[in-house]
Design a protein around this motif. Structure first.
Motif, PDB file in Angstrom:
ATOM      1  N   UNK A 109      -8.652 -65.630  82.587  1.00  0.00           N
ATOM      2  CA  UNK A 109      -9.622 -65.191  81.588  1.00  0.00           C
ATOM      3  C   UNK A 109      -9.689 -63.676  81.509  1.00  0.00           C
ATOM      4  N   UNK A 110     -10.147 -63.177  80.354  1.00  0.00           N
ATOM      5  CA  UNK A 110     -10.456 -61.753  80.223  1.00  0.00           C
ATOM      6  C   UNK A 110     -11.874 -61.439  80.694  1.00  0.00           C
ATOM      7  N   UNK A 111     -12.553 -62.413  81.256  1.00  0.00           N
ATOM      8  CA  UNK A 111     -13.875 -62.212  81.846  1.00  0.00           C
ATOM      9  C   UNK A 111     -13.686 -61.836  83.319  1.00  0.00           C
ATOM     10  N   UNK A 112     -14.695 -61.242  83.922  1.00  0.00           N
ATOM     11  CA  UNK A 112     -14.583 -60.906  85.336  1.00  0.00           C
ATOM     12  C   UNK A 112     -14.646 -62.173  86.189  1.00  0.00           C
ATOM     13  N   UNK A 134      -9.185 -63.008  86.775  1.00  0.00           N
ATOM     14  CA  UNK A 134     -10.053 -62.341  85.812  1.00  0.00           C
ATOM     15  C   UNK A 134      -9.619 -60.907  85.610  1.00  0.00           C
ATOM     16  N   UNK A 135     -10.492 -60.120  85.006  1.00  0.00           N
ATOM     17  CA  UNK A 135     -10.107 -58.747  84.673  1.00  0.00           C
ATOM     18  C   UNK A 135      -9.847 -57.897  85.911  1.00  0.00           C
ATOM     19  N   UNK A 136     -10.506 -58.229  87.036  1.00  0.00           N
ATOM     20  CA  UNK A 136     -10.278 -57.430  88.243  1.00  0.00           C
ATOM     21  C   UNK A 136      -8.901 -57.695  88.836  1.00  0.00           C
ATOM     22  N   UNK A 137      -8.439 -58.944  88.709  1.00  0.00           N
ATOM     23  CA  UNK A 137      -7.173 -59.338  89.323  1.00  0.00           C
ATOM     24  C   UNK A 137      -5.968 -59.105  88.414  1.00  0.00           C
ATOM     25  N   UNK A 138      -6.180 -59.205  87.109  1.00  0.00           N
ATOM     26  CA  UNK A 138      -5.066 -59.135  86.161  1.00  0.00           C
ATOM     27  C   UNK A 138      -4.495 -57.724  86.078  1.00  0.00           C
ATOM     28  N   UNK A 139      -3.182 -57.642  86.056  1.00  0.00           N
ATOM     29  CA  UNK A 139      -2.531 -56.340  85.905  1.00  0.00           C
ATOM     30  C   UNK A 139      -2.699 -55.815  84.483  1.00  0.00           C
ATOM     31  N   UNK A 140      -2.807 -56.730  83.526  1.00  0.00           N
ATOM     32  CA  UNK A 140      -3.066 -56.388  82.129  1.00  0.00           C
ATOM     33  C   UNK A 140      -3.910 -57.512  81.536  1.00  0.00           C
ATOM     34  N   UNK A 141      -4.742 -57.222  80.534  1.00  0.00           N
ATOM     35  CA  UNK A 141      -5.533 -58.290  79.916  1.00  0.00           C
ATOM     36  C   UNK A 141      -4.678 -59.175  79.016  1.00  0.00           C
ATOM     37  N   UNK A 146       1.133 -61.322  81.825  1.00  0.00           N
ATOM     38  CA  UNK A 146       1.003 -61.061  83.262  1.00  0.00           C
ATOM     39  C   UNK A 146      -0.077 -61.882  83.970  1.00  0.00           C
ATOM     40  N   UNK A 147      -1.273 -62.071  83.384  1.00  0.00           N
ATOM     41  CA  UNK A 147      -2.262 -62.892  84.102  1.00  0.00           C
ATOM     42  C   UNK A 147      -1.791 -64.324  84.354  1.00  0.00           C
ATOM     43  N   UNK A 148      -1.139 -64.928  83.356  1.00  0.00           N
ATOM     44  CA  UNK A 148      -0.619 -66.283  83.554  1.00  0.00           C
ATOM     45  C   UNK A 148       0.498 -66.296  84.588  1.00  0.00           C
ATOM     46  N   UNK A 149       1.353 -65.296  84.540  1.00  0.00           N
ATOM     47  CA  UNK A 149       2.451 -65.221  85.506  1.00  0.00           C
ATOM     48  C   UNK A 149       1.902 -65.051  86.924  1.00  0.00           C
ATOM     49  N   UNK A 150       0.810 -64.291  87.063  1.00  0.00           N
ATOM     50  CA  UNK A 150       0.171 -64.161  88.374  1.00  0.00           C
ATOM     51  C   UNK A 150      -0.284 -65.525  88.888  1.00  0.00           C
TER      52      UNK A 150
END
Length: 210
Positions: A109-112, A134-141, A146-150
């Motif tokens: 998510x783009x939420x924290x 969330x936004x703290x963990x994602x390298x990019x929103x 990138x968030x899905x790949x993480x």
């Protein structure tokens, strides 16, 4: 397709946080003397990264100003967001069904992440979720891949093993960018026709159809 991992967006997918988000933005506009925006205008930014949502709603483009507004918004959110965020009736049964069947479950998510965790903890279902990006963990929103790949890397799986479920074209674009299959749910602001430009394995009225 056969998946071993189900990844969900949060706002308008698992939960409706519109009341809390609108409330926080209204307080932000009032404190900093920005013109009042309609509920529809504010709701249309749900799912965007917070800097982008703030820029759209205030017209600001200076990163420093946007950051200051984001910090002010966060203070309102600390008070008002979780009490005004409500899981959809289908969310808990769907998550429990998937967990009982042995699937990996994550939220991207783009939420924290800590704000999402508050809602899950209050509902006593935090044990159903294996990871929150969330936004703290994602390298990019999102819609960056990138968030899905993480999330895929966390489970040590390839893209073909996961399904991403979301309510917006941002979610659909994120899945496409990560080469992950996507299922749309129509519980947000995005209509069925808006998903026509994307490959959706399924378009659902609610998560009960998953």
């Amino acid at each position: 397709m056969s998946y071993n991992t189900y990844l969900f967006d949060f706002d308008y997918t698992l939960a409706n946080s519109e009341k809390g988000i609108v409330m926080c933005f209204e307080k932000l506009f009032k404190q900093y003397n920005y013109p009042k925006q309609s509920t529809t205008a504010i709701a249309s930014t749900i799912g965007l990264s917070m800097p982008k949502a703030i820029s759209i709603l205030t017209g600001e483009t200076d990163p420093v100003i946007i950051k200051n507004l984001q910090n002010a918004y966060r203070k309102f959110s600390d008070i008002h967001m979780t009490p005004n965020t409500f899981l959809y009736p289908e969310s808990i049964p769907t998550l429990k069904k998937l967990k009982t069947a042995g699937y990996n479950i994550g939220i991207v998510s783009n939420k924290t992440a800590h704000r999402i965790s508050q809602t899950l903890n209050e509902a006593k279902i935090d044990d159903l979720i294996d990871i929150i990006i969330g936004t703290e963990e994602a390298k990019e929103p999102k819609p960056s891949a990138k968030p899905l790949i993480q999330a895929l890397n966390h489970f040590s799986i390839n893209a073909a093993s996961a399904l991403y479920i979301g309510d917006s074209t941002i979610d659909a674009q994120t899945a496409q960018n990560a080469s992950v299959d996507f299922a749309a749910v129509l519980t947000g602001q995005t209509g069925k026709k808006d998903f026509a430009a994307f490959k959706c394995i399924k378009i659902m009225d609610s998560l009960s159809e998953l």
